[in-house]
Write a protein that holds these residues in place. Sequence first.
Motif, PDB file in Angstrom:
ATOM      1  N   ALA A   1       7.427   2.190  -0.173  1.00  0.00           N
ATOM      2  CA  ALA A   1       6.565   2.046   1.007  1.00  0.00           C
ATOM      3  C   ALA A   1       5.169   2.607   0.723  1.00  0.00           C
ATOM      4  N   ASP A   2       5.116   3.741  -0.019  1.00  0.00           N
ATOM      5  CA  ASP A   2       3.808   4.298  -0.395  1.00  0.00           C
ATOM      6  C   ASP A   2       3.064   3.352  -1.326  1.00  0.00           C
ATOM      7  N   MET A   3       3.814   2.783  -2.260  1.00  0.00           N
ATOM      8  CA  MET A   3       3.189   1.857  -3.218  1.00  0.00           C
ATOM      9  C   MET A   3       2.523   0.664  -2.533  1.00  0.00           C
ATOM     10  N   VAL A   4       3.165   0.161  -1.492  1.00  0.00           N
ATOM     11  CA  VAL A   4       2.668  -1.078  -0.886  1.00  0.00           C
ATOM     12  C   VAL A   4       1.929  -0.864   0.430  1.00  0.00           C
ATOM     13  N   SER A   5       1.694   0.401   0.802  1.00  0.00           N
ATOM     14  CA  SER A   5       1.146   0.611   2.145  1.00  0.00           C
ATOM     15  C   SER A   5      -0.254   0.004   2.328  1.00  0.00           C
ATOM     16  N   ASN A   6      -1.116   0.123   1.309  1.00  0.00           N
ATOM     17  CA  ASN A   6      -2.441  -0.500   1.423  1.00  0.00           C
ATOM     18  C   ASN A   6      -2.338  -2.003   1.560  1.00  0.00           C
ATOM     19  N   TYR A   7      -1.510  -2.553   0.711  1.00  0.00           N
ATOM     20  CA  TYR A   7      -1.277  -4.002   0.715  1.00  0.00           C
ATOM     21  C   TYR A   7      -0.795  -4.455   2.088  1.00  0.00           C
ATOM     22  N   GLU A   8       0.175  -3.686   2.615  1.00  0.00           N
ATOM     23  CA  GLU A   8       0.791  -4.057   3.891  1.00  0.00           C
ATOM     24  C   GLU A   8      -0.241  -4.045   5.020  1.00  0.00           C
ATOM     25  N   GLN A   9      -1.133  -3.020   4.976  1.00  0.00           N
ATOM     26  CA  GLN A   9      -2.140  -2.929   6.031  1.00  0.00           C
ATOM     27  C   GLN A   9      -3.131  -4.079   5.985  1.00  0.00           C
TER      28      GLN A   9
ATOM     29  N   LEU B   1      12.219  -6.856  -0.499  1.00  0.00           N
ATOM     30  CA  LEU B   1      11.026  -6.975   0.329  1.00  0.00           C
ATOM     31  C   LEU B   1      10.895  -8.441   0.718  1.00  0.00           C
ATOM     32  N   ARG B   2      10.780  -8.673   2.008  1.00  0.00           N
ATOM     33  CA  ARG B   2      10.693 -10.059   2.476  1.00  0.00           C
ATOM     34  C   ARG B   2       9.394 -10.293   3.228  1.00  0.00           C
TER      35      ARG B   2
END
Length: 427
Positions: free
Chosen positions: A206-214, A233-234
Amino acid sequence: MSSTNEILPSQVTKATIITIGDELLIGQVIDTNSAWIAQQLNLIGIQVTKRLAVGDVWEEIWQAIDAEMTVADILILTGGLGPTADDITKPLLCEYFKGKLVRHQPTYEHLQVLFDSVLKRPFTERNQLQALVPDTCDVLLNQVGTAPGMFFKKQQTWLFSLPGVPFEMKWLMQHEVLPMIQREFVGKCIQHKTLLTAGVGESFLADMVSNYEQQLPQQIKMAYLPNFGMVRLRLTCSGTHEQEVNQQITAAFEQLKEIVAPYLVADQDISLQQAVANLLSQQGATLATAESCTGGYIAHLFTAMSGASHYFKGGVVSYSNEIKESLLHVHNQTIEKEGAVSEATVKEMVIGAIEQFGSTYAVAVSGIMGPDGGSENKPVGMAWIAVANQKMIRTKQLFNRFAREKNIQITANHAINMLRMLIVDNR
Ligand code: ATP
Ligand code: MG
């Protein structure tokens, strides 16, 4: 972290699933029908807002239908369609939709053939009742069973009544119900893309992808689906133009793949063992297992997949020290000195497996899965894993902290993931 269940904020089509049968209420049969139906509807963007289970009781079924007809766009019922006295769904729907029972000729002929030629049983009067349907419905011919499905419409609300037998229900959903719903209700296009990671915890990921997700555009949602040491991850993308949706989700998915690359197992929705099976097949390589604490579970995960005979040579459940020595040629002194749960022992086990089975790769595990059997030096949950080919051995120590069954599953997944990395590095 977000969930993907709010993919259609506006104009959501609402569905209610009603499963019928006393056996569901007493817990004798687990209601797998509504979970499956919900998944299928969700995939095409129909939101299931309620799931109800009711007994074989006239008033209960009537009230459930009557209440839902006013709030849902689609009702899907399963169960209670058989020819026995406890199956009351059909007469009830007949009365509810003010019809009378008439013979449905195609169903009658289908049943006649089924009883005469396939089942070779007399086509009794009771069985003939199955061909009676309310004249206020459209019949969904059940080609894989006896009870026909029914479709009713009242104002804007659609009601489907399907047999309870899961296999028949699924057949009618796929061949009749879902295509009808898709034509009528789904103007929107929805696409999913799923990738599988292993060897990384959910929160770290979740930390790895948090920027991406935002930074994801509003129409794309991401979901985390963790499961025993692996995380799926979907991405889900919705829109009105198929091509546009496809472009958007593909671009976002490629980006996501890059971010999680060190832990990426597969860029499709497959299991870890399936990913390993694919790699083994590509290499024309074979596998053997030597399992102590997982008791054959790793071998089971592979042999549960069709096609396993192409790469899976076999395995030993070497639960006792005696079998570790006699079948895998682990040295007695190794076990005496280091213990059965030790790096030295799993190394000899994995070498023994490669030699005995003549396989390209092998995996070996030994551990203490609990709740008993731990000691100060070797606590419950500790396990050693070894994976090897002819040239190389890799080992790893685990400290699991769950109940026995979960410890076994996590240890197995770790072992399979280590195997995967060894195969990848030897490509
Ligand atoms: P049939 O014509 O075979 O009697 P039916 O529509 O009357 O079909 P039921 O009698 O309600 O269906 O159920 C048949 C079987 O299907 C049950 O024995 C049960 O095992 C299974 N079943 C029923 N409902 C469900 C459900 N919601 N989830 C999973 N299995 C179910
Ligand atoms: Mg029945």
